[in-house]
Design a protein around this motif. Structure first.
Motif, short mmCIF file in Angstrom:
data_model
loop_
_atom_site.label_atom_id
_atom_site.label_comp_id
_atom_site.label_asym_id
_atom_site.label_seq_id
_atom_site.Cartn_x
_atom_site.Cartn_y
_atom_site.Cartn_z
N ILE A 147 -3.52 9.56 1.86
CA ILE A 147 -2.32 10.32 2.23
C ILE A 147 -1.24 10.15 1.18
CG2 ILE A 147 -0.45 10.53 3.91
CD1 ILE A 147 -2.98 11.67 4.97
N TYR A 148 -1.07 8.93 0.69
CA TYR A 148 -0.07 8.68 -0.35
C TYR A 148 -0.39 9.45 -1.62
CZ TYR A 148 3.05 5.19 1.69
OH TYR A 148 4.03 4.57 2.44
N GLY A 149 -1.66 9.58 -1.93
CA GLY A 149 -2.05 10.35 -3.10
C GLY A 149 -1.70 11.82 -2.95
N GLN A 150 -1.93 12.37 -1.76
CA GLN A 150 -1.64 13.79 -1.51
C GLN A 150 -0.16 14.07 -1.46
OE1 GLN A 150 -3.61 14.61 2.18
NE2 GLN A 150 -5.67 14.42 1.33
N LEU A 151 0.57 13.26 -0.70
CA LEU A 151 1.98 13.54 -0.43
C LEU A 151 2.92 12.99 -1.50
CD1 LEU A 151 4.11 14.65 1.52
CD2 LEU A 151 3.98 12.50 2.78
N CYS A 152 2.61 11.79 -2.00
CA CYS A 152 3.53 11.08 -2.89
C CYS A 152 3.03 10.99 -4.32
CB CYS A 152 3.79 9.67 -2.37
SG CYS A 152 4.28 9.59 -0.64
N ARG A 153 1.85 11.51 -4.57
CA ARG A 153 1.20 11.42 -5.89
C ARG A 153 1.07 9.97 -6.36
NH1 ARG A 153 4.76 16.31 -5.42
NH2 ARG A 153 3.45 18.04 -6.04
N ASN A 154 0.85 9.08 -5.40
CA ASN A 154 0.62 7.68 -5.72
C ASN A 154 -0.63 7.23 -4.96
OD1 ASN A 154 0.52 4.91 -6.01
ND2 ASN A 154 2.64 4.54 -5.44
N PRO A 155 -1.78 7.20 -5.60
CA PRO A 155 -3.03 6.91 -4.90
C PRO A 155 -3.19 5.46 -4.45
CG PRO A 155 -3.42 7.13 -7.26
CD PRO A 155 -2.01 7.53 -7.02
N HIS A 156 -2.21 4.61 -4.79
CA HIS A 156 -2.27 3.20 -4.36
C HIS A 156 -1.07 2.85 -3.49
CE1 HIS A 156 -5.39 2.89 -7.39
NE2 HIS A 156 -4.54 3.30 -8.31
N GLY A 157 -0.29 3.85 -3.09
CA GLY A 157 0.98 3.60 -2.41
C GLY A 157 0.86 2.84 -1.11
N PHE A 158 -0.10 3.17 -0.27
CA PHE A 158 -0.21 2.50 1.02
C PHE A 158 -0.53 1.02 0.83
CE2 PHE A 158 -2.79 1.09 4.68
CZ PHE A 158 -1.83 1.22 5.67
N THR A 159 -1.46 0.72 -0.05
CA THR A 159 -1.80 -0.68 -0.32
C THR A 159 -0.58 -1.45 -0.82
OG1 THR A 159 -4.08 -0.07 -0.87
CG2 THR A 159 -3.29 -2.20 -1.69
N GLN A 160 0.19 -0.84 -1.71
CA GLN A 160 1.39 -1.49 -2.25
C GLN A 160 2.43 -1.73 -1.17
OE1 GLN A 160 2.23 1.51 -5.18
NE2 GLN A 160 1.04 0.51 -6.79
N VAL A 161 2.62 -0.75 -0.30
CA VAL A 161 3.62 -0.88 0.76
C VAL A 161 3.23 -1.97 1.75
CG1 VAL A 161 4.65 0.28 2.75
CG2 VAL A 161 4.50 1.47 0.58
N MET A 162 1.98 -2.00 2.15
CA MET A 162 1.54 -3.01 3.10
C MET A 162 1.69 -4.41 2.52
SD MET A 162 0.97 -1.35 5.78
CE MET A 162 0.29 -2.63 6.81
#
Length: 377
Positions: free
Chosen positions: A141-156
């Motif tokens: 989802i982060y890759g689609q919406l935020c153009r960051n394919p590692h965003g969820f892992t980083q946030v958690m």
């Protein structure tokens, strides 16, 4: 949009007193327009080249001096935001300096850049709260919406770093077509982590027209936004409280009639320009982030003069007359910024908000009718 939301009885009393006396109790410093993500719906983000073409970042000394002036005028609560504030080149020095002033600091961040070092800094100088926007429940989802394919892992990882250090965290969320199916998972993450969550299904367009891009397709239709509102309330409220809300909204849907004739102009319903302010990265003070006017260059004229100007100009702003007379106003969240960003005019009715409100009322009325039918049977 107010700079901060009171969370305790003491803060509520301070806000009421400051609003009555026109004291700038809460403020926001938008440190920069840069962000390490590129969310489809963002109305603030600029590239480095775009930023340099429009202006320069203020130094930590500039912001610290301004904060001292604002504190002298009554500011106690300060929000640091961006863009992404952890990209600000002098963040460590600025944050320490503001904290040592005794200000109650809140951070708005996407959470992806919070390292152990930053977590240690926040634990050493404890903020009032760190607001982390959770855009989805997966890296996909982060890759689609935020153009960051590692965003969820980083946030958690960031959330766990902060929780380990007992730094207060709150999760924010914005519903879009890209994460619509993810709402329940986002809510479950917040429940599992025992972190407060605030999700909004309404998204303001950009007031910075010609400066920042805004993709209309990145926000929900008014009907979908209304459906999202209902789902969010169901998660936030107890079953009994949701039932009572549905009954009240059903009553408004069935019997809310517009007021006849002319009505006195209705002032803006928020604290923006009364006890809170926003200062963007260029140094323009405005009542809130969603207004680019009234605005005044605060670094050039000084905080006191800028605050007086914003207060006076804010008093000249009113809600659209159609909104003032509307019989559905009790459950409509229209504000001056909404009218302005949707239509370009504080006095024009925002049709998007009207459609969203009517659908909210219809959906809640349908729920109340179904509840009544079940009770009768």
């Amino acid at each position: 949009m107010d700079s901060f939301t009171p969370t305790t009885k003491l803060e509520e009393r301070l806000v009421i007193s400051a609003t009555r006396k026109r004291i700038p109790l809460g403020g926001s410093f938008e440190l920069l327009p840069l962000c390490n993500m590129n969310c489809r719906m963002c109305f603030l983000r600029l590239s480095t080249e775009e930023m340099r073409a429009q202006g320069r970042l203020r130094t930590a000394d500039d912001w610290l001096a301004l904060a001292r002036e604002a504190k002298e005028a009554g500011m106690l609560f300060l929000l640091l935001t961006g863009g992404e504030p952890f990209m600000y080149p002098e963040f460590d020095r600025l944050y320490r300096g503001l904290s040592e002033m005794g200000l109650f600091l809140t951070l708005n961040t996407n959470g992806t850049l919070i390292t152990e070092e930053y977590a240690d800094l926040l634990a050493e100088h404890l903020p009032r709260r760190v607001n982390i926007t959770l855009y989805g429940s997966s890296d996909e989802i982060y890759g689609q919406l935020c153009r960051n394919p590692h965003g969820f892992t980083q946030v958690m990882r960031a959330i766990h770093l902060l929780q380990e250090r007992h730094v207060p965290v709150k999760l924010n969320g914005s519903l879009t077509p890209d994460n619509w199916e993810d709402l329940e998972k986002i809510q479950q993450i917040a429940h599992d982590l025992d972190i407060p969550l605030e999700v909004d299904s309404y998204m303001f367009p950009s007031s910075r027209k010609g400066v920042c891009k805004f993709d209309e397709k990145a926000r929900l239709t008014p009907e979908k936004a209304a459906e999202g509102y209902v789902k969010i309330r169901q998660d936030e409220l107890s079953e009994e409280a949701f039932r009572e809300l549905a009954k009240a909204m059903a009553e408004c849907y069935d019997k809310g009639v517009d007021f006849p004739g002319e009505c006195d102009p209705e002032p803006l319903p928020c604290r923006a320009g009364l006890s809170s302010f926003w200062i963007n990265w260029k140094g323009m003070m405005t009542p809130c982030v969603f207004m680019d006017q009234p605005g005044i260059p605060v670094f050039e004229c000084g905080f006191e003069k800028a605050w007086e100007y914003v207060k006076q100009e804010r008093d000249k702003l009113f809600l659209p007359s159609e909104c003032t007379k509307c019989g559905k106003r009790a459950f409509c969240t229209v504000c001056g910024a909404c009218a302005y960003t949707e239509t370009g005019d504080f006095q024009k009715r925002p049709d998007y908000m009207c459609a969203m409100t009517m659908e909210k009322l219809r959906l809640m009325a349908a729920y109340a009718d179904e509840e009544l039918s079940q009770q009768i049977t």
